[in-house]
Write a protein that holds these residues in place. Structure first.
Motif, PDB file in Angstrom:
ATOM      1  N   TRP C 188      30.055  24.226  70.241  1.00 33.30           N
ATOM      2  CA  TRP C 188      28.951  24.223  71.198  1.00 33.30           C
ATOM      3  C   TRP C 188      27.813  25.092  70.711  1.00 33.30           C
ATOM      4  CZ3 TRP C 188      26.414  27.692  74.404  1.00 33.30           C
ATOM      5  CH2 TRP C 188      25.662  27.124  75.446  1.00 33.30           C
ATOM      6  N   TRP C 189      28.193  26.303  70.249  1.00 37.67           N
ATOM      7  CA  TRP C 189      27.177  27.231  69.748  1.00 37.67           C
ATOM      8  C   TRP C 189      26.419  26.653  68.553  1.00 37.67           C
ATOM      9  CZ3 TRP C 189      25.135  31.316  71.943  1.00 37.67           C
ATOM     10  CH2 TRP C 189      25.847  32.009  72.937  1.00 37.67           C
ATOM     11  N   THR C 190      27.207  26.043  67.654  1.00 41.15           N
ATOM     12  CA  THR C 190      26.566  25.496  66.461  1.00 41.15           C
ATOM     13  C   THR C 190      25.602  24.382  66.839  1.00 41.15           C
ATOM     14  OG1 THR C 190      28.648  25.926  65.315  1.00 41.15           O
ATOM     15  CG2 THR C 190      27.009  24.628  64.142  1.00 41.15           C
ATOM     16  N   ALA C 191      26.049  23.532  67.786  1.00 40.10           N
ATOM     17  CA  ALA C 191      25.172  22.437  68.192  1.00 40.10           C
ATOM     18  C   ALA C 191      23.883  22.961  68.817  1.00 40.10           C
ATOM     19  CB  ALA C 191      25.907  21.529  69.166  1.00 40.10           C
ATOM     20  N   MET C 192      24.037  23.911  69.729  1.00 35.41           N
ATOM     21  CA  MET C 192      22.857  24.498  70.373  1.00 35.41           C
ATOM     22  C   MET C 192      21.947  25.144  69.358  1.00 35.41           C
ATOM     23  SD  MET C 192      22.932  24.460  73.918  1.00 35.41           S
ATOM     24  CE  MET C 192      22.151  23.056  73.318  1.00 35.41           C
ATOM     25  N   GLY C 193      22.598  25.856  68.454  1.00 35.70           N
ATOM     26  CA  GLY C 193      21.829  26.534  67.408  1.00 35.70           C
ATOM     27  C   GLY C 193      21.030  25.550  66.589  1.00 35.70           C
ATOM     28  N   THR C 194      21.660  24.419  66.250  1.00 36.65           N
ATOM     29  CA  THR C 194      20.971  23.417  65.448  1.00 36.65           C
ATOM     30  C   THR C 194      19.759  22.872  66.177  1.00 36.65           C
ATOM     31  OG1 THR C 194      23.133  22.793  64.581  1.00 36.65           O
ATOM     32  CG2 THR C 194      21.302  21.324  64.083  1.00 36.65           C
ATOM     33  N   VAL C 195      19.949  22.586  67.467  1.00 32.94           N
ATOM     34  CA  VAL C 195      18.821  22.067  68.244  1.00 32.94           C
ATOM     35  C   VAL C 195      17.682  23.080  68.271  1.00 32.94           C
ATOM     36  CG1 VAL C 195      18.072  21.412  70.556  1.00 32.94           C
ATOM     37  CG2 VAL C 195      20.231  20.543  69.669  1.00 32.94           C
ATOM     38  N   LEU C 196      18.051  24.319  68.579  1.00 32.74           N
ATOM     39  CA  LEU C 196      17.045  25.370  68.633  1.00 32.74           C
ATOM     40  C   LEU C 196      16.315  25.496  67.291  1.00 32.74           C
ATOM     41  CD1 LEU C 196      15.773  27.682  70.267  1.00 32.74           C
ATOM     42  CD2 LEU C 196      17.533  29.180  69.366  1.00 32.74           C
ATOM     43  N   TRP C 197      17.121  25.436  66.237  1.00 31.09           N
ATOM     44  CA  TRP C 197      16.518  25.576  64.911  1.00 31.09           C
ATOM     45  C   TRP C 197      15.542  24.426  64.633  1.00 31.09           C
ATOM     46  CZ3 TRP C 197      17.935  22.414  60.438  1.00 31.09           C
ATOM     47  CH2 TRP C 197      17.133  22.714  59.332  1.00 31.09           C
ATOM     48  N   LEU C 198      15.950  23.213  64.956  1.00 32.67           N
ATOM     49  CA  LEU C 198      15.080  22.070  64.685  1.00 32.67           C
ATOM     50  C   LEU C 198      13.753  22.213  65.418  1.00 32.67           C
ATOM     51  CD1 LEU C 198      17.672  19.166  64.698  1.00 32.67           C
ATOM     52  CD2 LEU C 198      16.279  19.917  62.764  1.00 32.67           C
ATOM     53  N   LEU C 199      13.849  22.672  66.696  1.00 31.71           N
ATOM     54  CA  LEU C 199      12.612  22.844  67.465  1.00 31.71           C
ATOM     55  C   LEU C 199      11.721  23.915  66.853  1.00 31.71           C
ATOM     56  CD1 LEU C 199      14.027  22.663  71.100  1.00 31.71           C
ATOM     57  CD2 LEU C 199      12.459  21.040  70.018  1.00 31.71           C
ATOM     58  N   MET C 200      12.336  25.055  66.561  1.00 34.03           N
ATOM     59  CA  MET C 200      11.544  26.150  66.005  1.00 34.03           C
ATOM     60  C   MET C 200      10.989  25.801  64.642  1.00 34.03           C
ATOM     61  SD  MET C 200      13.270  29.700  67.060  1.00 34.03           S
ATOM     62  CE  MET C 200      11.810  30.583  66.643  1.00 34.03           C
ATOM     63  N   ALA C 201      11.801  25.117  63.838  1.00 31.63           N
ATOM     64  CA  ALA C 201      11.337  24.762  62.507  1.00 31.63           C
ATOM     65  C   ALA C 201      10.151  23.817  62.597  1.00 31.63           C
ATOM     66  CB  ALA C 201      12.461  24.131  61.702  1.00 31.63           C
ATOM     67  N   ALA C 202      10.251  22.846  63.497  1.00 34.23           N
ATOM     68  CA  ALA C 202       9.139  21.901  63.652  1.00 34.23           C
ATOM     69  C   ALA C 202       7.873  22.638  64.044  1.00 34.23           C
ATOM     70  CB  ALA C 202       9.505  20.847  64.692  1.00 34.23           C
ATOM     71  N   ALA C 203       8.014  23.518  65.069  1.00 36.86           N
ATOM     72  CA  ALA C 203       6.847  24.268  65.528  1.00 36.86           C
ATOM     73  C   ALA C 203       6.281  25.117  64.396  1.00 36.86           C
ATOM     74  CB  ALA C 203       7.237  25.163  66.704  1.00 36.86           C
ATOM     75  N   ASP C 204       7.177  25.812  63.732  1.00 44.31           N
ATOM     76  CA  ASP C 204       6.757  26.702  62.643  1.00 44.31           C
ATOM     77  C   ASP C 204       6.022  25.934  61.550  1.00 44.31           C
ATOM     78  OD1 ASP C 204       8.619  28.604  60.132  1.00 44.31           O
ATOM     79  OD2 ASP C 204       6.506  28.606  60.673  1.00 44.31           O
ATOM     80  N   LEU C 205       6.634  24.876  61.057  1.00 42.61           N
ATOM     81  CA  LEU C 205       6.042  24.142  59.948  1.00 42.61           C
ATOM     82  C   LEU C 205       4.710  23.512  60.335  1.00 42.61           C
ATOM     83  CD1 LEU C 205       9.200  22.560  58.275  1.00 42.61           C
ATOM     84  CD2 LEU C 205       7.887  24.543  57.586  1.00 42.61           C
ATOM     85  N   LEU C 206       4.663  22.939  61.525  1.00 42.49           N
ATOM     86  CA  LEU C 206       3.403  22.312  61.946  1.00 42.49           C
ATOM     87  C   LEU C 206       2.301  23.347  62.099  1.00 42.49           C
ATOM     88  CD1 LEU C 206       4.691  19.684  64.514  1.00 42.49           C
ATOM     89  CD2 LEU C 206       3.380  19.221  62.443  1.00 42.49           C
ATOM     90  N   LEU C 207       2.636  24.462  62.762  1.00 38.76           N
ATOM     91  CA  LEU C 207       1.612  25.476  62.975  1.00 38.76           C
ATOM     92  C   LEU C 207       1.206  26.146  61.669  1.00 38.76           C
ATOM     93  CD1 LEU C 207       2.855  27.030  66.322  1.00 38.76           C
ATOM     94  CD2 LEU C 207       0.817  25.642  65.948  1.00 38.76           C
ATOM     95  N   THR C 208       2.158  26.355  60.781  1.00 39.18           N
ATOM     96  CA  THR C 208       1.832  26.952  59.480  1.00 39.18           C
ATOM     97  C   THR C 208       0.899  26.029  58.708  1.00 39.18           C
ATOM     98  OG1 THR C 208       3.953  28.089  59.357  1.00 39.18           O
ATOM     99  CG2 THR C 208       2.754  27.818  57.301  1.00 39.18           C
ATOM    100  N   ARG C 209       1.212  24.775  58.732  1.00 42.65           N
ATOM    101  CA  ARG C 209       0.366  23.818  58.015  1.00 42.65           C
ATOM    102  C   ARG C 209      -1.036  23.807  58.600  1.00 42.65           C
ATOM    103  NH1 ARG C 209       0.886  17.613  56.406  1.00 42.65           N
ATOM    104  NH2 ARG C 209      -0.644  17.492  58.061  1.00 42.65           N
ATOM    105  N   ARG C 210      -1.102  23.797  59.908  1.00 40.38           N
ATOM    106  CA  ARG C 210      -2.402  23.791  60.599  1.00 40.38           C
ATOM    107  C   ARG C 210      -3.188  25.054  60.252  1.00 40.38           C
ATOM    108  NH1 ARG C 210      -3.639  25.451  65.717  1.00 40.38           N
ATOM    109  NH2 ARG C 210      -5.349  24.420  66.798  1.00 40.38           N
ATOM    110  N   SER C 211      -2.490  26.173  60.312  1.00 38.21           N
ATOM    111  CA  SER C 211      -3.147  27.445  60.019  1.00 38.21           C
ATOM    112  C   SER C 211      -3.687  27.463  58.599  1.00 38.21           C
ATOM    113  CB  SER C 211      -2.164  28.592  60.225  1.00 38.21           C
ATOM    114  OG  SER C 211      -2.595  29.723  59.528  1.00 38.21           O
ATOM    115  N   LEU C 212      -2.913  26.936  57.672  1.00 34.31           N
ATOM    116  CA  LEU C 212      -3.346  26.924  56.278  1.00 34.31           C
ATOM    117  C   LEU C 212      -4.560  26.032  56.073  1.00 34.31           C
ATOM    118  CD1 LEU C 212      -0.007  26.827  54.273  1.00 34.31           C
ATOM    119  CD2 LEU C 212      -1.787  28.540  54.113  1.00 34.31           C
ATOM    120  N   ARG C 213      -4.537  24.863  56.668  1.00 36.73           N
ATOM    121  CA  ARG C 213      -5.646  23.927  56.466  1.00 36.73           C
ATOM    122  C   ARG C 213      -6.955  24.492  56.942  1.00 36.73           C
ATOM    123  NH1 ARG C 213      -6.091  19.181  55.120  1.00 36.73           N
ATOM    124  NH2 ARG C 213      -4.389  18.561  53.792  1.00 36.73           N
TER     125      ARG C 213
END
Lengths: 291, 119, 219
Positions: C188-213
């Motif tokens: 359960w923890w691993t699954a939740m963690g994965t979901v959380l990670w995917l969300l944060m990673a998406a936000a992070d990567l998109l915002l980082t890319r935006r910030s860089l551009r």
């Protein structure tokens, strides 16, 4: 090789920091970029080297866009004024590290030259950037600019914080490097008169707009200061392009820019003197005196 | 050519004047090589293109000539040519200002001639 | 990516790793010093936990600060934004991979409960590392825009993580090896963690890319 910008605009809010600038920089010249504070010099240099995204317009090196273009960026170096404040995270980087990163990113980096310049300037390489004086920070940017060996090298206020002797040293180093390699240098500076002898062409920016790009000697050949009694001066300069008229009592002084074939009417009782580049700049960009 | 540059005249003109004066003074002899643009640039901390402008002026006037691949040399008869040139210009560069100044001071021609004879 | 850019990020990855492993060593020593002699083997079996803690800490701090230090710096030196983006991503991933690999190495060949439980926990620990990187980066992006909030968040996270680590390390050294048995359904923890990670990673990567551009290099 030519670096060209076409209709370049950079807008901040309602203000055009760079306002529809068309400029072509040729290889093998030393250009001076002068303008008042806030005229857009640093912004223009940032745009030309793809360090700021333009609002509109193009910057091209030999017809290829510079933005996000690795091969174009390999030919450029923008050594900007280092303003180390607590807000930038760079204060903790040591001089050595800064130079190391420069050596990694500039493909033609000359390590030997960097070493010689560091020794010449007695730069404390182990110190963090935030511990350096303004003069030392200027020297760091000069080392990076010269050792980068980039075909188009841009320096933003390289002599800010340097004392007179160090400035003289810089101009000599610049000329030496230029004579040896024929690299293009674009130097923005406020200390116009000192730099005037070293520049081949001058780019004058006024409120974001390009006022002129001229060969310095040609500009100085065409600029004259005419002074004397107000009526005589007015008669002597009728039909000519005048700037920055100043009056004091019955006397008047005015700067004149002569075009091809024009001349001042010297039969009038006026004094005609040549002008220094600094005086020409003030005449063009200073405030007009209210009559 | 150890003078300093002044602010009163275009630098490239000062360069060509200096070379001319050196030729007149025998510091540079005919058929001798003159300093290169890079050397001049280094000596006076000026842009090489500006130094080149001064030299080209003299080449145009026939005072210097170019030996391909080697450099610029003082032409034969340069000394005489410079002398002639300066004599001709003497009227404009020295005499005319003198006369203007005399006029504005109210000095008559006779007074002027007397002053010259007294010197 | 130009070879030069790669060189820079590779070295930065090594430095990051150095910081993380240095912190891990620090935790290890503190733990070892405070442990009873019979518990020492337990402490050494827990080395991967220390690696995880040290590297998480390092990732949070470095990913936070990089937005205002090395990224503007490499852009000023002529790096393209694309290179900076991928370089940043690659070096973070490299650190995570090495940390997980080292942990696997330790636990793969050791006998006993600690190692076995540890192997089971590896996916979750890997997620924690990835989350640490994303968290650090996101906080750094927030700091770029809203300085005060960024600092507050950093203090909060560092305090929490630091406090948590300190608690684990300083407390009875048995509790680290026994940690796995306390946390409940792993899946359960691993699954939740994965979901959380995917969300944060998406936000992070998109915002980082935006910030860089959009970024304007200011040094």
């Amino acid at each position: 090789m030519k670096l060209q910008c076409t209709d370049l605009v950079k807008t901040y809010g309602y203000l055009n920091a760079v306002d529809h600038v068309d400029l072509t920089l040729e290889q093998g010249k030393i250009y001076g970029l002068i303008g008042r504070n806030g005229a857009g010099k640093t912004t223009l240099l940032s745009l030309l080297t793809a360090q700021n995204p333009a609002t509109s317009g193009e910057v091209e090196l030999d017809g290829q866009r510079v933005w996000e273009n690795r091969s174009a960026l390999d030919h450029l170096c923008f050594s900007r004024e280092l303003n180390i404040s607590p807000e930038t995270g760079l204060g903790n980087i040591k001089v050595k590290e800064y130079l190391r990163i420069a050596s990694v990113y500039y493909p033609h980096w000359d390590a030997g030259m960097a070493q010689r310049l560091v020794a010449l300037f007695r730069l404390p390489v182990k110190k963090k950037l935030q511990k350096l004086s303004k003069g030392m920070l200027s020297m760091v940017t000069i080392v990076v600019a010269l050792a980068s060996k980039a075909e188009f090298t841009f320096l933003d206020e390289p002599v800010a914080g340097l004392d007179v002797v160090a400035r003289d040293q810089f101009y000599k180093l610049l000329l030496e490097e230029y004579s040896a390699t024929g690299r293009t240098f674009v130097i923005s500076t406020h200390i116009i008169e000192e730099a005037a002898d070293v520049l081949e062409e001058v780019i004058i920016l006024r409120e974001g707009k390009l006022l002129m790009v001229e060969n310095v000697q040609d500009l100085l050949d065409s600029a004259r200061y005419v002074s004397g009694r107000a009526e005589e001066v007015d008669a002597a300069v009728t039909g000519l392009e005048i700037h920055h008229a100043e009056s004091m009592g019955r006397s008047k002084g005015v700067a004149v820019l002569l075009r091809q074939g024009q001349a001042i009417d010297e039969s009038r009782d006026v004094t005609v003197q040549p002008m220094s580049l600094q005086k020409v700049f003030v005449a063009l960009c200073g405030e007009e005196e209210k009559a | 050519m150890k003078e300093q540059l002044t602010e009163s005249k275009s630098i490239y003109l000062q360069i060509s004047d200096m070379i001319e004066t050196d030729i007149l003074r025998g510091i540079l002899l005919e058929e001798e090589q003159v300093p290169s643009t890079n050397e001049l640039a280094r000596q006076y901390t000026i842009n090489p293109a500006t130094a080149a402008k001064g030299i080209n002026l003299l080449v145009e006037e026939g005072i210097l000539y170019k030996k391909r691949g080697i450099g610029m040399f003082v032409a034969a008869g340069a000394r005489e040519a410079i002398n002639q040139k300066r004599r001709k210009a003497f009227g404009e560069t020295h005499l005319a200002p003198l006369l203007r100044e005399a006029e504005s001071l109210g000095v008559t021609r006779e007074e002027l001639i007397a002053m010259i004879q007294d010197k | 990516m130009r070879e030069r850019s790669f060189r820079f990020w590779r070295r930065y990855a090594l430095e990051l790793l150095g910081v993380g492993l240095g912190a891990a060593l620090f935790f290890l020593i503190i733990s070892a010093l405070g442990a009873q002699p019979e518990a020492l083997t337990g402490v050494f079996m827990s080395v991967p936990y220390y690696i995880m803690m040290g590297c998480s800490f390092a990732l949070v701090l470095c990913c936070f600060s990089i937005h205002i230090s090395y990224i503007p710096l490499v852009l000023a030196m002529g790096s393209t934004r694309r290179e900076a983006f991928w370089g940043f991503l690659l070096c973070r991933t490299a650190v995570v991979v090495v940390a997980v690999a080292l942990s696997l190495l330790v636990w793969a060949f050791l006998p006993g409960d600690v190692a076995r439980d540890g192997r089971k926990l590896l996916p979750l620990l890997c997620l924690i590392l990835l989350l640490a990187a994303n968290l650090g980066s996101l906080m750094g992006l927030i700091y770029q825009k809203w300085r005060g909030i960024g600092v507050a968040l950093l203090a909060l996270v560092c305090g929490a993580v630091g406090g948590g680590c300190a608690m684990l390390v300083m407390s009875d050294s048995y509790s680290v090896p026994l940690f796995p048995s306390r946390i409940g359904p792993l899946g359960w923890w691993t699954a939740m963690g994965t979901v959380l990670w995917l969300l944060m990673a998406a936000a992070d990567l998109l915002l980082t890319r935006r910030s860089l551009r959009r970024s304007e290099v200011k040094l």
